[in-house]
Design an enzyme around this catalytic site. Sequence first.
Site, PDB file in Angstrom:
ATOM      1  CG  HIS A  39      58.351  45.081  44.783  1.00 35.36           C
ATOM      2  ND1 HIS A  39      58.301  44.305  45.913  1.00 35.36           N
ATOM      3  CD2 HIS A  39      59.551  45.711  44.847  1.00 35.36           C
ATOM      4  CE1 HIS A  39      59.414  44.455  46.611  1.00 35.36           C
ATOM      5  NE2 HIS A  39      60.196  45.313  45.977  1.00 35.36           N
ATOM      6  CG  HIS A  62      63.509  49.018  45.205  1.00 32.81           C
ATOM      7  ND1 HIS A  62      63.427  49.205  46.572  1.00 32.81           N
ATOM      8  CD2 HIS A  62      63.168  47.721  44.984  1.00 32.81           C
ATOM      9  CE1 HIS A  62      63.067  48.056  47.140  1.00 32.81           C
ATOM     10  NE2 HIS A  62      62.901  47.154  46.199  1.00 32.81           N
ATOM     11  CE  LYS A  86      58.281  45.470  51.267  1.00 33.61           C
ATOM     12  NZ  LYS A  86      58.784  45.208  49.953  1.00 33.61           N
ATOM     13  CG  HIS A 137      61.539  41.601  52.302  1.00 30.06           C
ATOM     14  ND1 HIS A 137      62.328  42.055  51.279  1.00 30.06           N
ATOM     15  CD2 HIS A 137      62.152  40.489  52.776  1.00 30.06           C
ATOM     16  CE1 HIS A 137      63.367  41.250  51.131  1.00 30.06           C
ATOM     17  NE2 HIS A 137      63.288  40.299  52.037  1.00 30.06           N
ATOM     18  CG  HIS A 171      60.501  40.100  46.731  1.00 30.71           C
ATOM     19  ND1 HIS A 171      60.414  39.480  47.950  1.00 30.71           N
ATOM     20  CD2 HIS A 171      60.835  41.379  46.998  1.00 30.71           C
ATOM     21  CE1 HIS A 171      60.668  40.360  48.901  1.00 30.71           C
ATOM     22  NE2 HIS A 171      60.923  41.526  48.347  1.00 30.71           N
ATOM     23  CG  ASP A 220      62.655  43.486  44.458  1.00 30.02           C
ATOM     24  OD1 ASP A 220      62.672  44.685  44.817  1.00 30.02           O
ATOM     25  OD2 ASP A 220      63.176  42.573  45.123  1.00 30.02           O
TER      26      ASP A 220
END
Length: 347
Positions: free
Chosen positions: A16, A18, A101, A138, A176, A249
Amino acid sequence: MSSSNLIKIIQPDDWHVHLRDGEMMEAVTQYSARINGRCIVMPNLEHPVTNRELGLKYLDKIHSLTLGQLFSPLLPCYLTDNLDLDDFRLALVENIFVGAKLYPNNVTTNSSYGVSHIEKIYPTFEILQNLKKPLLIHGEKVGENIDIFDREKVFIDEELVLIREKFPDLKIILEHVSSKYGADFVNDNENIAGTLTPQHLMLTKKDVFFDEYINPHHFCMPVVKDESDLLALRKYACSGHKKFFIGTDSAPHHIDFKIPNLNAKPGIFSSPCSIELYASIFEEENSLQNLEKFSSINGPNFYNMSINKNCIELIKESWKIPEFTIYKNLKIKNFMGGKEINWKIKK
Ligand code: DOR
Ligand code: ZN
């Protein structure tokens, strides 16, 4: 393998992260590619990755930034209320999308295109389940009467339980995981695993929320919670429990979006030091022998992928994490920037 000052582990993956787009992507991608064999790259760009064509374009950009490196980006499709289901299915079959996702609407950065009512997207879950592709979640529910610290629990009780019941064969990753409640749910249920970030293993709400002030550099979604949560998460991670693995994350924001109040964008940029931080955590818990399971084995096993062939080495040597990552016009605060850390990648 580990001795007191050298650890050799199978090359990790980050399930995970970004990488963003544009200049930010140029600035940060190298930090993930420096150690990981694979990364699940989040599709919550300003213009989210919601179809096959956008997926191909985004993967191409990442490939062009990591030419010559043994690095594979894996991209989940950003789910919205009205996806083109044929396009979605095709992109999954072609392995352009690794899975999907779920961002519930308005729970975090760039989630305004996210799902408003989860039942609306049950057809996408059906497709994922049939194709044996995972759903990454999420797991937070927002609402006027839902306390920021309870969002994960409320999501689990009001949404995830239903998804689990209705799609028992759907492989789910609760991303997360931030609470003991969430981690116990992962532990107690079938076909579900969880990723754990460095910040949820290192910080509690006392490191973020002060009387009239929040520390924007420790502000992420889900927010970090109590010490009892941190201890539970550490226990799952450091025991090598097969349902838990790395998902940093790492989520960079330009420093201008990190103003010290609640308008600060959530997200912590850890990729310049993430494996080193995890090593320090495992050392603190006398569990270095389990780091490799968490970093390199549990993830591919759950995703049904092969384990990486290469190894990396970490040596026990103190170094200072640079305070910022600076690139062109961008300035990003590094997680734990300015602090000394005990473990270093052996070049
Ligand atoms: O803190 C976070 N930042 N949590 C998320 O879920 C998204 C991320 C971001 O994209 O900045
Ligand atoms: Zn994220």
